[in-house]
Design a protein around this motif. Sequence first.
Motif, PDB file in Angstrom:
ATOM      1  N   TYR A   1     -44.751 -32.551  40.632  1.00  0.00           N
ATOM      2  CA  TYR A   1     -43.648 -32.121  39.774  1.00  0.00           C
ATOM      3  C   TYR A   1     -42.582 -33.205  39.665  1.00  0.00           C
ATOM      4  N   LEU A   2     -42.224 -33.789  40.801  1.00  0.00           N
ATOM      5  CA  LEU A   2     -41.211 -34.847  40.772  1.00  0.00           C
ATOM      6  C   LEU A   2     -41.722 -36.077  40.028  1.00  0.00           C
ATOM      7  N   LYS A   3     -42.994 -36.381  40.171  1.00  0.00           N
ATOM      8  CA  LYS A   3     -43.577 -37.530  39.466  1.00  0.00           C
ATOM      9  C   LYS A   3     -43.508 -37.314  37.955  1.00  0.00           C
ATOM     10  N   ILE A   4     -43.859 -36.115  37.504  1.00  0.00           N
ATOM     11  CA  ILE A   4     -43.840 -35.820  36.073  1.00  0.00           C
ATOM     12  C   ILE A   4     -42.408 -35.810  35.544  1.00  0.00           C
ATOM     13  N   ALA A   5     -41.510 -35.157  36.273  1.00  0.00           N
ATOM     14  CA  ALA A   5     -40.123 -35.062  35.812  1.00  0.00           C
ATOM     15  C   ALA A   5     -39.455 -36.423  35.738  1.00  0.00           C
ATOM     16  N   ASN A   6     -39.870 -37.333  36.605  1.00  0.00           N
ATOM     17  CA  ASN A   6     -39.242 -38.655  36.655  1.00  0.00           C
ATOM     18  C   ASN A   6     -39.865 -39.658  35.693  1.00  0.00           C
ATOM     19  N   ALA A   7     -40.928 -39.268  35.001  1.00  0.00           N
ATOM     20  CA  ALA A   7     -41.641 -40.203  34.132  1.00  0.00           C
ATOM     21  C   ALA A   7     -40.754 -40.791  33.030  1.00  0.00           C
ATOM     22  N   PRO A   8     -39.985 -40.001  32.263  1.00  0.00           N
ATOM     23  CA  PRO A   8     -39.125 -40.603  31.236  1.00  0.00           C
ATOM     24  C   PRO A   8     -38.077 -41.547  31.822  1.00  0.00           C
ATOM     25  N   ALA A   9     -37.532 -41.192  32.987  1.00  0.00           N
ATOM     26  CA  ALA A   9     -36.535 -42.055  33.615  1.00  0.00           C
ATOM     27  C   ALA A   9     -37.137 -43.395  34.011  1.00  0.00           C
ATOM     28  N   ARG A  10     -38.352 -43.379  34.521  1.00  0.00           N
ATOM     29  CA  ARG A  10     -39.010 -44.624  34.907  1.00  0.00           C
ATOM     30  C   ARG A  10     -39.332 -45.475  33.681  1.00  0.00           C
ATOM     31  N   LEU A  11     -39.699 -44.819  32.597  1.00  0.00           N
ATOM     32  CA  LEU A  11     -39.995 -45.553  31.366  1.00  0.00           C
ATOM     33  C   LEU A  11     -38.734 -46.246  30.855  1.00  0.00           C
ATOM     34  N   PHE A  12     -37.608 -45.554  30.884  1.00  0.00           N
ATOM     35  CA  PHE A  12     -36.355 -46.167  30.446  1.00  0.00           C
ATOM     36  C   PHE A  12     -35.954 -47.315  31.377  1.00  0.00           C
ATOM     37  N   SER A  13     -36.081 -47.108  32.679  1.00  0.00           N
ATOM     38  CA  SER A  13     -35.713 -48.151  33.637  1.00  0.00           C
ATOM     39  C   SER A  13     -36.541 -49.412  33.444  1.00  0.00           C
ATOM     40  N   SER A  14     -37.824 -49.243  33.159  1.00  0.00           N
ATOM     41  CA  SER A  14     -38.672 -50.415  32.934  1.00  0.00           C
ATOM     42  C   SER A  14     -38.288 -51.143  31.655  1.00  0.00           C
ATOM     43  N   PHE A  15     -37.691 -50.409  30.707  1.00  0.00           N
ATOM     44  CA  PHE A  15     -37.272 -51.034  29.447  1.00  0.00           C
ATOM     45  C   PHE A  15     -36.056 -51.935  29.655  1.00  0.00           C
TER      46      PHE A  15
ATOM     47  N   THR B   1     -31.849 -38.356  22.130  1.00  0.00           N
ATOM     48  CA  THR B   1     -33.137 -38.220  21.430  1.00  0.00           C
ATOM     49  C   THR B   1     -34.127 -37.413  22.252  1.00  0.00           C
ATOM     50  N   ALA B   2     -34.191 -37.723  23.560  1.00  0.00           N
ATOM     51  CA  ALA B   2     -35.178 -37.064  24.414  1.00  0.00           C
ATOM     52  C   ALA B   2     -34.876 -35.585  24.618  1.00  0.00           C
ATOM     53  N   ALA B   3     -33.594 -35.204  24.590  1.00  0.00           N
ATOM     54  CA  ALA B   3     -33.233 -33.814  24.865  1.00  0.00           C
ATOM     55  C   ALA B   3     -33.927 -32.831  23.926  1.00  0.00           C
TER      56      ALA B   3
ATOM     57  N   THR C   1     -44.192 -27.737  30.983  1.00  0.00           N
ATOM     58  CA  THR C   1     -42.982 -27.796  30.165  1.00  0.00           C
ATOM     59  C   THR C   1     -41.766 -27.233  30.908  1.00  0.00           C
ATOM     60  N   ILE C   2     -41.991 -26.500  31.980  1.00  0.00           N
ATOM     61  CA  ILE C   2     -40.893 -25.984  32.796  1.00  0.00           C
ATOM     62  C   ILE C   2     -40.088 -27.110  33.435  1.00  0.00           C
ATOM     63  N   LEU C   3     -40.633 -28.323  33.408  1.00  0.00           N
ATOM     64  CA  LEU C   3     -39.957 -29.475  34.013  1.00  0.00           C
ATOM     65  C   LEU C   3     -39.112 -30.248  33.005  1.00  0.00           C
ATOM     66  N   SER C   4     -38.994 -29.743  31.787  1.00  0.00           N
ATOM     67  CA  SER C   4     -38.302 -30.509  30.744  1.00  0.00           C
ATOM     68  C   SER C   4     -36.823 -30.710  31.082  1.00  0.00           C
TER      69      SER C   4
END
Length: 487
Positions: A295-309, A354-356, A372-375
Amino acid sequence: MPVRSEPDDEVHRQQGGTSPSFAKSPDAATGPPAHGGQRRSWRRHLRTFGSLTAASQVESALSFATTAVLVRLVGSAGAGEVLFAQSMATIWFLLWDPRFEDAQQRFVPAEQLRGQGKGTRLYVRMLRLDVAAGVLATVVGAVAVVAAAAIGWISGDRFWQFLLAVLAAGAATPSGSAAAGYAIAGQLSRLGGVRLVLAVVGSVITLTALLVTGPVGYLAATVVTTSVSTYVLTVGACRRVREKYGRPAAGRAVMPTGLLPFLVKSSATGSVSLASDTGVSVLAGILGGPTLVTYLKIANAPARLFSSFVSPVATQLYPRIARDGAAGRRAAVMRDALRSSALTGVIGAVAVVTAAGIIGALIGLVYGPDYTILSTSAVVLLAGAALRGTVVWCKVLPSALGFPGVRLTFLTVEGVCQLGMLVVVAQVWSTAERTALAFSWGSLCLVCLSTAGWFVLLRHLAGPLSVTKTAPRSAGLGALRGALRQD
């Protein structure tokens, strides 16, 4: 696959996240460049940023794709076991990996100024030490896994998962030094291209193995692809450094003055930075089981994508900050830091808004409707990553100005607070979904405090800059400053 798909700081190190050689860089001139030179400089910076960002985004996207396939194939519990094994292997190497990359990029250019090929000699020696440390840690880790299986602590598939995770993490150990070589040689654009190709080829192999043979086959393929990637990067880095500085000078390499204290602090800083992120996965597995890890891995995926950018921004800031710091140009250091904060702040705000509106649909599309409960958790963590992006310079500014211990202290306090918060929320909330949401909000609060603290530290770190005060900190800085004056 990426050499190592760990936290943002590890991505930063793979990109050559500290000082590329700037003694002979066109940007090293003490006077303002001509208008044509400014255009060439911007083109070069944009090309480098584009290459590194493309590599980071592809690596992150392929990592998320692999996690999504894993979750759909074996469920959240099965995927959590694989992720837990990988996190435990990462923690193991945090204790063993000396992380030479920061010291290499700070001292190798200065050593080269002492004579032709001396920088190459120092780089090769430190690379060999890095490889030796990785081999030793891998052997000891593998023996520890076998011993744990022999006494009944782990069994069945878990034995192979832990063993293969240790082998893969060990194969990636020299990747930081390899990336440092490209940075030292001024070949960060080339590094981005190499990483992108390796990521695509490696992902095809590992995803095929996952679909055909399951999680154990996937981990075995990861060992092979990581070993090949590290070999390609290491050989290429040595070649680029030789082209830049010449063949290694004859004689025994002498460690520059100040290298060992700097190495200890910078290595500890890198380990603490990784531990705070990887430790969350390990602690989540202990407290909440494999489902919470997933759950934490999935929820953190967008944050990691932004950080890598935004991470390449820090990569490119280092030589500018180091050069201006050595020359005592306080205003230039502050200007670069604040400009980067404004740029990444605007990008982060746009990303969160945008992501919201679409993140729930994206999570359902990639991982399945059950997730989707992790959105909400994902949006909150993305907001934290966007806020942290406003101080992206914090990864390099203390080291560039000769204060690696500052970031070590800062990250240690932040990491302890984050892990302590996870313990608390895991005790208060019983379900993995609520625990992930509470952790997300707690992390955002910590990031708010951290960001404010870094802006306060920016004034203190950049404030005392002067040529007189910075000279004694490192013989390397003195030599580099002399070279800048000659230019």
